[in-house]
Design a protein around this motif. Structure first.
Motif, PDB file in Angstrom:
ATOM      1  N   GLY A  41       0.593  -1.068   0.043  1.00  0.00           N
ATOM      2  CA  GLY A  41       0.010  -0.089   0.124  1.00  0.00           C
ATOM      3  C   GLY A  41       0.891   1.037  -0.117  1.00  0.00           C
ATOM      4  O   GLY A  41       1.914   1.361   0.404  1.00  0.00           O
ATOM      5  N   THR A  51      -3.645   3.524  -1.280  1.00  0.00           N
ATOM      6  CA  THR A  51      -3.537   2.881  -2.663  1.00  0.00           C
ATOM      7  C   THR A  51      -2.895   1.527  -2.620  1.00  0.00           C
ATOM      8  O   THR A  51      -1.743   1.706  -2.097  1.00  0.00           O
ATOM      9  N   ILE A  52      -3.551   0.534  -3.027  1.00  0.00           N
ATOM     10  CA  ILE A  52      -3.026  -0.631  -3.287  1.00  0.00           C
ATOM     11  C   ILE A  52      -2.532  -1.038  -4.607  1.00  0.00           C
ATOM     12  O   ILE A  52      -3.392  -0.976  -5.329  1.00  0.00           O
ATOM     13  N   GLU A  79      -7.715  -3.304   5.613  1.00  0.00           N
ATOM     14  CA  GLU A  79      -7.721  -2.362   4.366  1.00  0.00           C
ATOM     15  C   GLU A  79      -7.715  -3.199   3.122  1.00  0.00           C
ATOM     16  O   GLU A  79      -8.198  -2.863   2.026  1.00  0.00           O
ATOM     17  N   TRP A  83     -10.735  -2.858   0.169  1.00  0.00           N
ATOM     18  CA  TRP A  83      -9.926  -2.809  -1.305  1.00  0.00           C
ATOM     19  C   TRP A  83     -10.829  -3.963  -2.086  1.00  0.00           C
ATOM     20  O   TRP A  83     -10.851  -3.823  -3.489  1.00  0.00           O
TER      21      TRP A  83
END
Length: 98
Positions: A41, A51-52, A79, A83
């Motif tokens: 990430g 943002t992954i 997380e 996503w």
């Protein structure tokens, strides 16, 4: 860097999934192919968006403001789940011995 999960995306079918931190996937739980890419990430300093992206993917842009990101982190299970990744158990991601 600490996390409670390992995240992956399958290069063959695009399946997004994660495992417990002590489980290292060997194959995709959906297509059973070994073409896995580890995920990391990137947190945007401007808007705190996570943002992954695949590890070593090159330049990564924030999903929200499109700013260039650097300095990755290991996302947490929650997380990865946010996503769209699915939590998987060892039996689903490890090759079984005959």
């Amino acid at each position: 860097m600490e996390s409670d999960a390992n995240g992956y995306i399958c290069a063959a079918c695009g399946e997004r999934f994660f495992t417990a931190r002590n489980v290292f996937a060997e194959c995709c739980p959906k297509c059973r192919q070994p073409n896995l890419v580890e995920l990391v990430g990137y947190t945007c300093p401007r808007d705190d968006t996570l943002t992954i992206a695949p590890r070593g993917a090159g330049p990564v842009a924030c999903l929200q403001c499109r700013a260039a990101l650097s300095g990755f982190k290991l996302p947490l299970a929650e997380e990865f789940k946010a996503w769209g990744a699915i939590g998987r158990k060892p039996a689903e991601v490890l090759f079984q011995a005959p």
